[in-house]
Design a protein around this motif. Structure first.
Motif, PDB file in Angstrom:
ATOM      1  N   VAL A   1      43.420  33.605  29.882  1.00 13.94           N
ATOM      2  CA  VAL A   1      42.978  33.815  31.258  1.00 13.94           C
ATOM      3  C   VAL A   1      42.549  35.271  31.441  1.00 13.94           C
ATOM      4  CG1 VAL A   1      43.674  33.708  33.688  1.00 13.94           C
ATOM      5  CG2 VAL A   1      44.601  32.053  32.053  1.00 13.94           C
ATOM      6  N   THR A   2      41.432  35.453  32.153  1.00 14.28           N
ATOM      7  CA  THR A   2      41.024  36.784  32.580  1.00 14.28           C
ATOM      8  C   THR A   2      40.693  36.714  34.061  1.00 14.28           C
ATOM      9  OG1 THR A   2      38.670  36.495  32.068  1.00 14.28           O
ATOM     10  CG2 THR A   2      40.061  37.385  30.309  1.00 14.28           C
ATOM     11  N   ILE A   3      40.715  37.878  34.696  1.00 13.73           N
ATOM     12  CA  ILE A   3      40.299  37.957  36.092  1.00 13.73           C
ATOM     13  C   ILE A   3      39.261  39.050  36.230  1.00 13.73           C
ATOM     14  CG2 ILE A   3      42.459  37.070  37.040  1.00 13.73           C
ATOM     15  CD1 ILE A   3      43.184  40.012  37.754  1.00 13.73           C
ATOM     16  N   GLU A   4      38.400  38.879  37.226  1.00 13.03           N
ATOM     17  CA  GLU A   4      37.419  39.894  37.576  1.00 13.03           C
ATOM     18  C   GLU A   4      37.649  40.269  39.027  1.00 13.03           C
ATOM     19  OE1 GLU A   4      33.282  38.947  36.462  1.00 13.03           O
ATOM     20  OE2 GLU A   4      34.162  37.234  35.390  1.00 13.03           O
ATOM     21  N   LEU A   5      37.842  41.541  39.255  1.00 16.49           N
ATOM     22  CA  LEU A   5      37.949  42.064  40.611  1.00 16.49           C
ATOM     23  C   LEU A   5      36.573  42.564  41.031  1.00 16.49           C
ATOM     24  CD1 LEU A   5      41.345  43.857  40.165  1.00 16.49           C
ATOM     25  CD2 LEU A   5      40.908  41.772  41.455  1.00 16.49           C
TER      26      LEU A   5
END
Length: 157
Positions: A102-106
């Protein structure tokens, strides 16, 4: 059983049916929201947004979904798998199947890897109090549902 009934039972709908239109509209809305977040605008309806990047639990294909998040300490974020109230959203199954991918982008930032952990018991209750204080309308949605919304903590790796 007719072909339409069989398709509905399997969760698939023929193009042109209300369910297909709803899914199409959701994909379009998500794509627009993702463009906004990547462009640096990361709020909607008073909530902070991030892009959740997961791997499909059946397909193995990359998936991206805009979701609201809530601060949990200095670097962790909380997300809620409400899915419109009646079932967990697709991204939840992906997240649980591949929590290490999992990755997130802000808003306006590059993707960062995170570890996803579903909270239970006292941890969930503590996290839920943070979420409900920040967005009372989510607590209201929860009170109208027969199921307990999963709360996920995203911690940077």
């Amino acid at each position: 059983m007719t072909p339409d009934q069989q398709a509905a039972k399997r969760g698939k709908r023929k193009p042109g049916t209300p369910g297909a239109l709803s899914r199409w509209m959701q994909r379009k809305a998500n794509a627009r929201t993702i463009r906004k977040v990547r462009g640096g605008r990361g709020t909607m309806m008073g909530m902070d947004l991030l892009i959740l990047n997961t791997v499909g639990h059946r397909s193995g294909q990359p998936r991206e979904t805009p979701v609201a998040w809530f601060a949990d300490g200095d670097d962790a974020r909380l997300i809620v798998a409400s899915g419109g109230g009646n079932q967990n959203p697709d991204w939840h199954a992906n997240l649980m199947a591949h929590p290490d991918q999992v990755t997130i982008e802000l808003p306006g930032r590059a993707a960062e890897p995170v570890t996803a952990q579903r909270l239970n018991g006292a941890q969930r209750e503590q996290a839920w109090s943070i979420i409900a204080a920040a967005q009372p309308r989510i607590a209201k949605y929860q009170s109208k549902s027969d199921r307990e919304y999963p709360v996920i903590r995203l911690t940077p790796r």
